[in-house]
Design a protein around this motif. Structure first.
Motif, PDB file in Angstrom:
ATOM      1  N   THR A  65       0.825  -1.209   0.000  1.00 28.74           N
ATOM      2  CA  THR A  65       0.000   0.000   0.000  1.00 28.74           C
ATOM      3  C   THR A  65       0.858   1.257   0.000  1.00 28.74           C
ATOM      4  N   MET A  66       1.998   1.217   0.664  1.00 26.96           N
ATOM      5  CA  MET A  66       2.917   2.361   0.608  1.00 26.96           C
ATOM      6  C   MET A  66       3.416   2.583  -0.814  1.00 26.96           C
ATOM      7  N   VAL A  67       3.708   1.502  -1.529  1.00 23.88           N
ATOM      8  CA  VAL A  67       4.149   1.642  -2.924  1.00 23.88           C
ATOM      9  C   VAL A  67       3.019   2.216  -3.780  1.00 23.88           C
ATOM     10  N   TYR A  68       1.790   1.712  -3.608  1.00 27.28           N
ATOM     11  CA  TYR A  68       0.666   2.248  -4.381  1.00 27.28           C
ATOM     12  C   TYR A  68       0.458   3.727  -4.067  1.00 27.28           C
ATOM     13  N   ALA A  69       0.615   4.089  -2.796  1.00 21.38           N
ATOM     14  CA  ALA A  69       0.440   5.495  -2.414  1.00 21.38           C
ATOM     15  C   ALA A  69       1.513   6.374  -3.044  1.00 21.38           C
ATOM     16  N   ALA A  70       2.770   5.888  -3.041  1.00 25.67           N
ATOM     17  CA  ALA A  70       3.842   6.636  -3.698  1.00 25.67           C
ATOM     18  C   ALA A  70       3.546   6.789  -5.183  1.00 25.67           C
ATOM     19  N   GLY A  71       3.011   5.726  -5.804  1.00 31.32           N
ATOM     20  CA  GLY A  71       2.704   5.777  -7.230  1.00 31.32           C
ATOM     21  C   GLY A  71       1.632   6.799  -7.575  1.00 31.32           C
ATOM     22  N   VAL A  72       0.522   6.805  -6.816  1.00 30.73           N
ATOM     23  CA  VAL A  72      -0.540   7.768  -7.144  1.00 30.73           C
ATOM     24  C   VAL A  72      -0.076   9.191  -6.861  1.00 30.73           C
ATOM     25  N   THR A  73       0.769   9.370  -5.849  1.00 32.88           N
ATOM     26  CA  THR A  73       1.284  10.712  -5.551  1.00 32.88           C
ATOM     27  C   THR A  73       2.184  11.199  -6.674  1.00 32.88           C
ATOM     28  N   HIS A  74       3.067  10.340  -7.132  1.00 33.70           N
ATOM     29  CA  HIS A  74       3.970  10.705  -8.227  1.00 33.70           C
ATOM     30  C   HIS A  74       3.175  11.054  -9.478  1.00 33.70           C
ATOM     31  N   TYR A  75       2.238  10.208  -9.862  1.00 38.73           N
ATOM     32  CA  TYR A  75       1.500  10.410 -11.107  1.00 38.73           C
ATOM     33  C   TYR A  75       0.605  11.638 -11.034  1.00 38.73           C
ATOM     34  N   HIS A  76      -0.150  11.800  -9.974  1.00 38.51           N
ATOM     35  CA  HIS A  76      -1.196  12.823  -9.932  1.00 38.51           C
ATOM     36  C   HIS A  76      -0.749  14.138  -9.303  1.00 38.51           C
ATOM     37  N   ALA A 394      -0.270   2.949   6.479  1.00 45.09           N
ATOM     38  CA  ALA A 394      -0.251   2.993   5.018  1.00 45.09           C
ATOM     39  C   ALA A 394      -1.556   3.454   4.386  1.00 45.09           C
ATOM     40  N   ALA A 395      -2.695   2.858   4.751  1.00 48.10           N
ATOM     41  CA  ALA A 395      -3.921   3.069   3.982  1.00 48.10           C
ATOM     42  C   ALA A 395      -4.521   4.456   4.172  1.00 48.10           C
ATOM     43  N   ILE A 396      -4.453   5.004   5.380  1.00 46.91           N
ATOM     44  CA  ILE A 396      -4.952   6.373   5.561  1.00 46.91           C
ATOM     45  C   ILE A 396      -4.098   7.334   4.737  1.00 46.91           C
ATOM     46  N   GLY A 397      -2.790   7.115   4.731  1.00 45.20           N
ATOM     47  CA  GLY A 397      -1.917   7.932   3.889  1.00 45.20           C
ATOM     48  C   GLY A 397      -2.258   7.788   2.424  1.00 45.20           C
ATOM     49  N   TYR A 398      -2.494   6.556   1.978  1.00 51.10           N
ATOM     50  CA  TYR A 398      -2.910   6.334   0.582  1.00 51.10           C
ATOM     51  C   TYR A 398      -4.152   7.159   0.277  1.00 51.10           C
ATOM     52  N   ALA A 399      -5.152   7.109   1.138  1.00 49.46           N
ATOM     53  CA  ALA A 399      -6.411   7.802   0.887  1.00 49.46           C
ATOM     54  C   ALA A 399      -6.218   9.309   0.803  1.00 49.46           C
ATOM     55  N   ARG A 400      -5.339   9.857   1.629  1.00 49.26           N
ATOM     56  CA  ARG A 400      -5.085  11.312   1.590  1.00 49.26           C
ATOM     57  C   ARG A 400      -4.330  11.710   0.320  1.00 49.26           C
ATOM     58  N   LEU A 401      -3.487  10.833  -0.161  1.00 51.22           N
ATOM     59  CA  LEU A 401      -2.635  11.168  -1.304  1.00 51.22           C
ATOM     60  C   LEU A 401      -3.285  10.854  -2.642  1.00 51.22           C
ATOM     61  N   ASN A 402      -4.257   9.966  -2.649  1.00 46.57           N
ATOM     62  CA  ASN A 402      -4.941   9.607  -3.882  1.00 46.57           C
ATOM     63  C   ASN A 402      -5.877  10.725  -4.326  1.00 46.57           C
ATOM     64  N   VAL A 403      -6.369  10.650  -5.557  1.00 45.00           N
ATOM     65  CA  VAL A 403      -7.352  11.585  -6.095  1.00 45.00           C
ATOM     66  C   VAL A 403      -8.523  10.766  -6.639  1.00 45.00           C
ATOM     67  N   GLU A 404      -9.629  11.431  -6.937  1.00 45.84           N
ATOM     68  CA  GLU A 404     -10.772  10.717  -7.499  1.00 45.84           C
ATOM     69  C   GLU A 404     -10.363  10.010  -8.791  1.00 45.84           C
ATOM     70  N   ASP A 405     -10.741   8.758  -8.912  1.00 46.55           N
ATOM     71  CA  ASP A 405     -10.377   7.928 -10.063  1.00 46.55           C
ATOM     72  C   ASP A 405      -8.863   7.847 -10.242  1.00 46.55           C
ATOM     73  N   GLY A 406      -8.140   7.893  -9.131  1.00 45.62           N
ATOM     74  CA  GLY A 406      -6.681   7.885  -9.226  1.00 45.62           C
ATOM     75  C   GLY A 406      -6.143   6.665  -9.937  1.00 45.62           C
ATOM     76  N   GLN A 407      -6.618   5.481  -9.554  1.00 45.82           N
ATOM     77  CA  GLN A 407      -6.176   4.264 -10.227  1.00 45.82           C
ATOM     78  C   GLN A 407      -6.718   4.182 -11.650  1.00 45.82           C
ATOM     79  N   LYS A 408      -7.951   4.591 -11.831  1.00 44.91           N
ATOM     80  CA  LYS A 408      -8.570   4.514 -13.162  1.00 44.91           C
ATOM     81  C   LYS A 408      -7.862   5.423 -14.162  1.00 44.91           C
ATOM     82  N   LYS A 409      -7.522   6.633 -13.753  1.00 44.86           N
ATOM     83  CA  LYS A 409      -6.834   7.561 -14.654  1.00 44.86           C
ATOM     84  C   LYS A 409      -5.478   7.013 -15.074  1.00 44.86           C
ATOM     85  N   MET A 410      -4.786   6.358 -14.159  1.00 49.53           N
ATOM     86  CA  MET A 410      -3.496   5.759 -14.530  1.00 49.53           C
ATOM     87  C   MET A 410      -3.715   4.587 -15.495  1.00 49.53           C
TER      88      MET A 410
END
Length: 516
Positions: A65-76, A394-410
């Protein structure tokens, strides 16, 4: 935390239109870094409820989950900061390959009556967590006083995908087993997403064919629905599915299934979340599954208002909570906030995060933010208190760093080698330097790179950065309130060097724009 002093910068550019990370968002990233940089064998704040790392809050789920959070933060949020995220993600992967993370599999590989009720004897154990061999990810099995000597299980990306596809085919495309005999919907979203990105990288078309068969298998088993919760898992041998007792695994599944099945995921949200997330007079709460299920039943009778139904459901919980015998609490909080973040359900997400900040012990350590573990499910009045390491680290951090449709947009618009060739980016900044990066974007229309860094450790910092991939021409570099310097980029290989001095607690903007 150190207080920040912001240095003004005068530019023909409005920096306010480029969002910065909040202090909390930056704190989550730093906590990921702090955990990833702990000495090998030390797992601060990461211990799970189950001592053998078998349950859902184990190291492997936290690290992923930390890796996924880093990924959505980098991309978005900070697409220009490849030099920042690359070492963080690599170090997290290094931790994933530690035997403490995957060694639980040796015992689990033998199976047991819980996951396979028809089992007559234990299977022969094997240490390899993936079953087949190849060569760039290496798992070292080397217990000190046990066994016939060290073993190494090596894979490459292609080998992993082949192993996964073979397992899906053996299971008639309903998915890959996470434990012997059990296929979970949630866990299978991640290899499917990986197949899609492998297709993008290699010019193949594997994922579409897999999805056609996978979706048909899920529907045939009645595993997914827009009217009710997804089934938790299917037992491959026996063919039966597990009736869900909470919205946790549905939320976890939906947060990533939104990539390829967004219509169903969005259509199901209201029915699936009802009672598990309540919003009564603007007060949002996550409810214990026993409370939520009783609430759903009472509301279905159409006799009670939401307020009355919640009051009665909490009374029911207080009377019956001693009947709960399973010793571990599912990491429902983390699953739910990831789900809400992906679907952009900000009223519910912000309400739960506000509740967490008020009541679930947010803690700052070495510039990082996490939430203290608490194994108690709810207080005496039925209000949520449970914080597992997966959610708190990890997961609360992921939720704060993600955006709407974060995974879908990637999924819909993945980066490619060709698209990255021409994108300017920043090298030389990482999370070991006593600074947080709050902003790192390239604006094509404005021909400008915008970076914001903040010193957090209270010791000051000297940074030496490079801005790479700028188009040829003359560029004006602004650092803080200093007079801009002019740099010429004469070739595609040239980089603009940037030196930045930060005082304790200081925040500095660095901007480079094409000279007129």
């Amino acid at each position: 935390m150190s207080s920040s002093q912001t240095t003004a910068i005068q530019l023909p550019l409005d920096l306010s239109k480029y969002p910065k990370l909040s202090a909390q968002q930056a704190g989550h990233l730093r906590h990921f870094y702090n955990l990833s940089s702990a000495i090998d064998g030390n797992w601060p704040h990461m211990g799970s409820q189950e001592p053998g790392q078998e349950f859902l809050d184990g190291y492997r789920y936290q690290l992923a989950t930390m890796v996924y959070a880093a990924g959505v933060t980098h991309y978005h949020r900070m697409p220009a900061m490849g030099g920042l995220f690359k070492p963080l993600i690599r170090q997290l992967i290094h931790k994933m390959l530690r035997r403490e993370v995957w060694g639980y599999w040796y015992l689990t590989s033998q199976s047991g009556r819980l996951v396979d009720p028809d089992l007559k004897e234990l299977r022969k154990p094997w240490a390899d967590p993936i079953f087949e061999r190849q060569d760039s990810l290496k798992f070292h099995w080397d217990p000190l006083f046990w066994g016939m000597g060290p073993e190494t299980f090596s894979y490459d990306n292609n080998g992993l995908q082949k192993a996964i596809l073979a397992e899906m085919e053996r299971n008639k495309w309903v998915g890959v087993c996470c434990e012997p005999n059990l296929v979970f919907i949630a866990c299978n979203q991640f290899p499917i997403i990986a197949m899609h990105y492998n297709d993008v990288r290699h010019g193949t078309d594997v994922a579409n064919g897999v999805l056609e068969k996978y979706k048909a298998a899920l529907e045939a088993k009645k595993m997914i629905s827009r009217d009710d919760l997804f089934q938790d898992w299917v037992a491959v041998k026996q063919g039966y599915t597990a009736t869900p007792r909470s919205a946790g695994l549905t939320g976890w599944s939906a947060a990533f299934m939104n990539t390829w099945n967004s219509d169903l995921v969005r259509a199901g949200f209201a029915n699936q979340s009802r009672g598990y997330i309540t919003n009564i007079n603007g007060h949002v709460e996550l409810q214990h599954p026993m409370i939520a299920n009783e609430y759903r039943s009472l509301i279905a009778e159409h006799k009670y208002s939401p307020e009355e139904a919640l009051r009665k459901a909490r009374e029911y919980y207080k009377e019956h909570r001693k009947t709960i015998t399973f010793p571990y609490n599912e990491p429902t909080l983390g699953y739910i906030v990831k789900w809400l973040s992906e679907l952009g359900k900000y009223e519910e997400l912000n309400g739960i995060l506000q509740y967490a900040d008020a009541r679930l012990q947010p803690t700052w350590e070495n510039g990082g933010l996490y939430y203290l573990r608490n194994d108690v499910a709810a207080d005496d009045e039925g209000h949520w208190t449970h914080v597992d390491p997966f959610s708190g680290n990890a997961a609360i951090g992921y939720a704060r760093l993600n955006v709407e449709d974060g995974q879908k947009k990637m999924w819909d618009r993945p980066w490619t080698k060709d698209s990255l060739k021409t994108q300017p980016w920043v090298d030389g900044l990482d999370l070991s330097q006593g600074v947080d990066c709050l902003r790192g974007v390239w604006d094509d229309q404005a021909n400008a790179m915008i970076i914001t860094v903040r010193e957090w450790a209270g010791r000051g910092s000297q940074l030496k950065l490079e801005i790479k991939n700028l188009p040829t021409g003359n560029w004006s570099l602004y650092r803080g309130d200093n007079t801009p310097a002019t740099h010429e980029v004469s070739s595609e290989q040239a980089a603009v060097p940037v030196e930045v001095s930060l005082k304790a607690g200081e925040e500095v903007d660095v901007v480079i724009t094409r000279s007129t």
